[in-house]
Structures are given as C-alpha cells and as structure tokens.
Write a protein that holds these residues in place. Structure first.
Motif, PDB file in Angstrom:
ATOM      1  N   ARG A 123       0.828  -1.209   0.000  1.00 24.91           N
ATOM      2  CA  ARG A 123       0.000   0.000   0.000  1.00 24.91           C
ATOM      3  C   ARG A 123       0.860   1.255   0.000  1.00 24.91           C
ATOM      4  NH1 ARG A 123      -2.818  -3.060   3.861  1.00 24.91           N
ATOM      5  NH2 ARG A 123      -2.090  -1.718   5.570  1.00 24.91           N
ATOM      6  N   PHE A 124       1.967   1.189   0.744  1.00 24.93           N
ATOM      7  CA  PHE A 124       2.883   2.329   0.752  1.00 24.93           C
ATOM      8  C   PHE A 124       3.478   2.557  -0.634  1.00 24.93           C
ATOM      9  CE2 PHE A 124       7.352   3.645   0.837  1.00 24.93           C
ATOM     10  CZ  PHE A 124       7.218   4.917   1.377  1.00 24.93           C
ATOM     11  N   ALA A 125       3.888   1.462  -1.293  1.00 31.67           N
ATOM     12  CA  ALA A 125       4.494   1.572  -2.623  1.00 31.67           C
ATOM     13  C   ALA A 125       3.528   2.225  -3.607  1.00 31.67           C
ATOM     14  CB  ALA A 125       4.911   0.190  -3.116  1.00 31.67           C
ATOM     15  N   GLN A 126       2.247   1.893  -3.499  1.00 28.42           N
ATOM     16  CA  GLN A 126       1.250   2.489  -4.382  1.00 28.42           C
ATOM     17  C   GLN A 126       0.977   3.942  -4.013  1.00 28.42           C
ATOM     18  OE1 GLN A 126      -2.044  -0.186  -3.984  1.00 28.42           O
ATOM     19  NE2 GLN A 126      -0.968  -1.893  -4.957  1.00 28.42           N
ATOM     20  N   ALA A 127       0.909   4.222  -2.707  1.00 31.98           N
ATOM     21  CA  ALA A 127       0.586   5.572  -2.257  1.00 31.98           C
ATOM     22  C   ALA A 127       1.687   6.573  -2.606  1.00 31.98           C
ATOM     23  CB  ALA A 127       0.336   5.561  -0.756  1.00 31.98           C
ATOM     24  N   ARG A 128       2.949   6.143  -2.559  1.00 35.58           N
ATOM     25  CA  ARG A 128       4.039   7.084  -2.829  1.00 35.58           C
ATOM     26  C   ARG A 128       4.053   7.558  -4.275  1.00 35.58           C
ATOM     27  NH1 ARG A 128       8.400   5.094  -5.590  1.00 35.58           N
ATOM     28  NH2 ARG A 128       9.620   6.920  -4.985  1.00 35.58           N
ATOM     29  N   LEU A 129       3.364   6.825  -5.160  1.00 34.53           N
ATOM     30  CA  LEU A 129       3.326   7.209  -6.568  1.00 34.53           C
ATOM     31  C   LEU A 129       2.155   8.130  -6.892  1.00 34.53           C
ATOM     32  CD1 LEU A 129       4.300   3.829  -8.245  1.00 34.53           C
ATOM     33  CD2 LEU A 129       5.687   5.894  -8.105  1.00 34.53           C
ATOM     34  N   ALA A 130       1.260   8.353  -5.942  1.00 35.28           N
ATOM     35  CA  ALA A 130       0.095   9.201  -6.204  1.00 35.28           C
ATOM     36  C   ALA A 130       0.494  10.605  -6.663  1.00 35.28           C
ATOM     37  CB  ALA A 130      -0.805   9.259  -4.968  1.00 35.28           C
ATOM     38  N   PRO A 131       1.464  11.276  -6.017  1.00 35.42           N
ATOM     39  CA  PRO A 131       1.861  12.603  -6.516  1.00 35.42           C
ATOM     40  C   PRO A 131       2.421  12.563  -7.935  1.00 35.42           C
ATOM     41  CG  PRO A 131       2.644  12.266  -4.272  1.00 35.42           C
ATOM     42  CD  PRO A 131       2.148  10.934  -4.759  1.00 35.42           C
ATOM     43  N   LEU A 132       3.211  11.528  -8.253  1.00 34.46           N
ATOM     44  CA  LEU A 132       3.749  11.407  -9.605  1.00 34.46           C
ATOM     45  C   LEU A 132       2.628  11.250 -10.614  1.00 34.46           C
ATOM     46  CD1 LEU A 132       6.083  10.984 -11.637  1.00 34.46           C
ATOM     47  CD2 LEU A 132       6.021   8.558 -11.044  1.00 34.46           C
ATOM     48  N   GLU A 133       1.645  10.431 -10.315  1.00 34.46           N
ATOM     49  CA  GLU A 133       0.523  10.244 -11.225  1.00 34.46           C
ATOM     50  C   GLU A 133      -0.261  11.534 -11.385  1.00 34.46           C
ATOM     51  OE1 GLU A 133      -1.568   6.359 -11.261  1.00 34.46           O
ATOM     52  OE2 GLU A 133      -0.549   6.008  -9.358  1.00 34.46           O
ATOM     53  N   GLU A 134      -0.415  12.288 -10.312  1.00 38.92           N
ATOM     54  CA  GLU A 134      -1.119  13.565 -10.390  1.00 38.92           C
ATOM     55  C   GLU A 134      -0.350  14.549 -11.262  1.00 38.92           C
ATOM     56  OE1 GLU A 134      -3.881  16.481 -10.072  1.00 38.92           O
ATOM     57  OE2 GLU A 134      -4.071  14.373  -9.488  1.00 38.92           O
ATOM     58  N   HIS A 135       0.965  14.601 -11.105  1.00 38.98           N
ATOM     59  CA  HIS A 135       1.790  15.483 -11.931  1.00 38.98           C
ATOM     60  C   HIS A 135       1.700  15.079 -13.403  1.00 38.98           C
ATOM     61  CE1 HIS A 135       4.482  16.350  -8.179  1.00 38.98           C
ATOM     62  NE2 HIS A 135       3.318  16.964  -8.136  1.00 38.98           N
TER      63      HIS A 135
END
Length: 282
Positions: A123-135
């Motif tokens: 879950r952490f691995a997925q959550a840390r990519l949320a800002p990158l996906e938003e950018h």
C-alpha cells in the motif's frame, strides 16, 4: 589518488575546486547518469571533448570506484569485431547524486512489514506514486497536441529526477529511466518497482512490461510500452447517444398518457393483435 569522499564531492558538484578537472569529470559522470551506459566515443561527441580527454576522465572515475565498464550489449544482428565497451556508474557513483537516506528507508519499511504486514508495504508503494501520477495528469492536460502520452510521461519522470528518455523498439517504445532515487531501497523491496510499473499501465491505458531495473543490477530501468498509446491531447468527448428507436403505434400512443387513455390504448392493442398479445400487454 583522491579519497572516496573527495571523489563524491567532485562528481556531485558540492566541491568543484578540489581539482581543476572536477567540473569536466562531473559532466562525464552526469552524462552517463542521464543517458545510461555510454561508450567513450559517445561521451566525446555528447560533451564536445576529445576521445583522449574523455578516456582520461573515465580512467580517473573508474579508479575512484565511481564507474565500471563492460561490453556493449548488442540487440539483433551482431556485426564483426568485438562490441565496444560502455561505461556505467557503480552504486557508489549513483550515490553521489542522491541523498544518503537509503538505510533509514529500508529500516522503516522493514519495521512496517514486521509490525503491520507485507500488505502495508504494498500500500505504501502504491501511495508514494500518487503525486507522480497527479503530476503526469496535469502535464497531460497542458501538453502540446503533437506530444505523445509516452513523451509526456518521460518528461514528467525527468522532472521528478528519473532522467527518463524514450527510444523506438519493435512494436512499441522503451521507456528508459537512467536514474532511480530509490534503487537501493527497491533492491530490498521490489514492490516499489512493481507499483511503478502498474502506475505506468494505469496512466497510459495499456499493459506495459518491465524489462530491466537498476535495483536488480541493470544499468537502466527499462519498460516496454506497446505502440497503442495515443497523443497526449485531452481525450475526445464521448460519442453522442444514439437517437431513440422509432416507436411503434402502441408506444407512441401511450407516451405521456395516463388514466383512461392508457386503458384505451391497451384495448386497441388487444383488438389488433389477438388474445395472446393482450395478455402480454396487460
């Protein structure tokens, strides 16, 4: 011979006055970081230096343990003669461009896995990519119509420090990330790489395949992307809804009616179509 600390400061640019040649040496190391495994000839052309000058800097960086060399990998038909040698950064060399918090990050994730469970790391691995996906989505919304979705992704990754580039490959493209800020952590927790691959698939809308990772000892993180991705222009609006089917006499007569009119229409329908249809209508 310089100490490892001096070499680190030279290459990272934090102390360029240690050696008059340090700025050029830094350019050589950064070029390898951004472009991946490179031959001496490629570096000379890229940096506008002589081949002899590049080799001098390469020898110095190799002596300090910041890079190593290997035979160039040949894809497809191999020509005559031995492959050229390419130079790649070692873990120590890559570490000069990143903050030294890898051990702390590994310890934190190990604690998370042991106290909460392995799913928490996922879950952490997925959550840390949320800002990158938003950018990426923000960059996609403002991209030029001629820029492809993969180009937008590479541009976004480069802005995040991954030194990304694209190259054609067979029936698609290869996304190359020449730098990975979490390579050492991903070596212990490959979930970080898996979540990144899933994010690429999710944002591009196609199944992508990870071919190589820096965390596994490869020189570049490489991802194959099929050629079905479209340009990064905003998605076209959905097609208009099809017009309603032409209604028969019964439905036309009953539309918008109620009370006695409905009963009248049902009786008319029964007289026209017989008892069986009357049973259906009621």
């Amino acid at each position: 011979m310089y100490s490892a600390d001096q070499a680190t400061r030279e290459v990272s640019g934090s102390q360029s006055d240690v050696d008059p040649n340090a700025p050029t040496r830094q350019r050589v190391a950064r070029s390898i970081l951004e472009h991946g495994p490179s031959t001496a000839a490629e570096l000379a052309t890229r940096l506008g230096l002589t081949a002899a000058g590049v080799r001098r800097h390469l020898d110095s960086l190799a002596e300090q343990g910041l890079l190593t060399s290997r035979e160039q990998r040949v894809y497809g038909t191999r020509g005559r003669g031995r492959p050229a040698r390419v130079f790649v950064l070692t873990d120590v060399g890559r570490g000069t461009f990143t903050a030294g918090y890898d051990d702390l990050a590994v310890q934190a994730l190990e604690f998370l896995a042991s106290t909460v469970g392995a799913d928490a790391v996922d879950r952490f691995a997925q959550a840390r990519l949320a800002p990158l996906e938003e950018h990426y989505r923000e960059a996609l919304s403002t991209a030029e119509p001629t820029e492809s979705a993969t180009q937008t992704l590479a541009r976004t990754l480069s802005a995040e420090g991954y030194a990304a580039s694209l190259r054609p490959a067979g029936a698609g493209e290869q996304l190359c990330q020449h730098h990975c800020p979490v390579a050492h952590v991903a070596e212990r927790f490959p979930q970080l790489c898996d979540a990144e691959t899933e994010a690429f698939s999710r944002q591009l809308g196609v199944h992508v395949q990870r071919l190589a990772t820096i965390a596994h000892g490869d020189g570049v993180c490489t991802t194959h992307i099929p050629r079905s991705t479209q340009t990064a222009a905003p998605p076209a609006p959905p097609p208009p809804a099809p017009p309603p089917r032409a209604a028969g006499p019964t439905s036309q007569a009953t539309t918008g009616t109620s009370g006695p009119a409905v009963g009248l229409n049902l009786k008319t329908h029964a007289l026209m179509h017989g008892p069986d249809h009357e049973e259906h209508a009621t």
